[in-house]
Design a protein around this motif. Structure first.
Motif, short mmCIF file in Angstrom:
data_model
loop_
_atom_site.label_atom_id
_atom_site.label_comp_id
_atom_site.label_asym_id
_atom_site.label_seq_id
_atom_site.Cartn_x
_atom_site.Cartn_y
_atom_site.Cartn_z
N GLN A 1 7.03 6.48 -10.24
CA GLN A 1 6.41 6.81 -9.21
C GLN A 1 5.63 5.53 -8.96
N MET A 2 5.77 4.92 -8.00
CA MET A 2 5.01 3.60 -7.63
C MET A 2 4.05 3.73 -6.58
N ASN A 3 2.97 3.74 -6.88
CA ASN A 3 1.95 3.95 -5.58
C ASN A 3 1.25 2.68 -5.52
N ASN A 4 0.70 2.40 -4.23
CA ASN A 4 -0.21 1.17 -3.96
C ASN A 4 0.48 -0.20 -4.30
N LEU A 5 1.80 -0.12 -3.62
CA LEU A 5 2.50 -1.31 -3.90
C LEU A 5 2.08 -2.55 -3.40
N LYS A 6 2.52 -3.39 -3.94
CA LYS A 6 1.83 -5.09 -3.75
C LYS A 6 3.08 -5.68 -3.59
N PRO A 7 2.77 -6.89 -2.77
CA PRO A 7 4.08 -7.78 -2.40
C PRO A 7 4.67 -8.30 -3.85
N GLU A 8 3.78 -8.53 -4.78
CA GLU A 8 4.18 -9.04 -5.86
C GLU A 8 4.97 -8.08 -7.05
N ASP A 9 5.05 -6.89 -6.45
CA ASP A 9 5.82 -5.89 -7.18
C ASP A 9 7.24 -5.86 -6.57
N THR A 10 7.73 -7.03 -5.62
CA THR A 10 9.04 -6.91 -5.12
C THR A 10 9.82 -7.56 -6.62
N GLY B 1 0.95 -1.29 0.13
CA GLY B 1 0.12 0.00 -0.32
C GLY B 1 0.88 1.22 0.06
N GLY B 2 1.92 1.06 0.24
CA GLY B 2 3.01 2.30 0.27
C GLY B 2 3.56 2.72 -1.03
#
Length: 122
Positions: free
Chosen positions: A81-90, A14-15
């Motif tokens: 700019q990356m918003n609403n990050l999800k674990p799968e964005d790792t 979410g960050g």
């Protein structure tokens, strides 16, 4: 063209994070700059691409609406700019540049930065 990626880190789901890709080139007007990412055991995939002249962008469905790519021509720096990050964005995020084309696959890019690690915790 030399590229230097930075801005990765650890963030909760979410960050937000902002990545930077600083380019050393006399001019980038005939280039496209892209962000790719590669998670462990997976292929490198396109995250975003920007045509430096004009600033038009493209995003795959996986990040569209959450990620925004921009560029500052004075600083010769591209941003993600990356918003609403999800674990799968790792993944490790790489910036890349291509001359006079806008490839959507890694093989189309001749210049690569060193990568910056983004970790999203759940």
């Amino acid at each position: 063209v030399q590229l230097q990626a930075s801005g990765g880190g650890l963030v909760q789901a979410g960050g937000s994070l902002r990545l930077s890709c600083a380019a050393s080139a006399r001019t980038l007007s005939n280039y496209c700059v892209a962000w790719f990412r590669q998670a462990p055991g997976k292929e490198r995939q396109l995250v975003s691409v920007i045509r430096w002249a004009g600033g038009s962008t493209y995003y795959p469905d996986s990040v569209r609406g959450r990620f925004t790519m921009s560029r500052d021509n004075t600083k010769k720096t591209a941003y993600l700019q990356m918003n609403n990050l999800k674990p799968e964005d790792t993944a490790i995020y790489y910036c890349a540049a291509a001359y006079n084309s806008r490839p959507l696959t890694p093989s189309g890019y001749d210049y690569w930065g060193q990568g910056t690690l983004v970790t999203v915790s759940s």
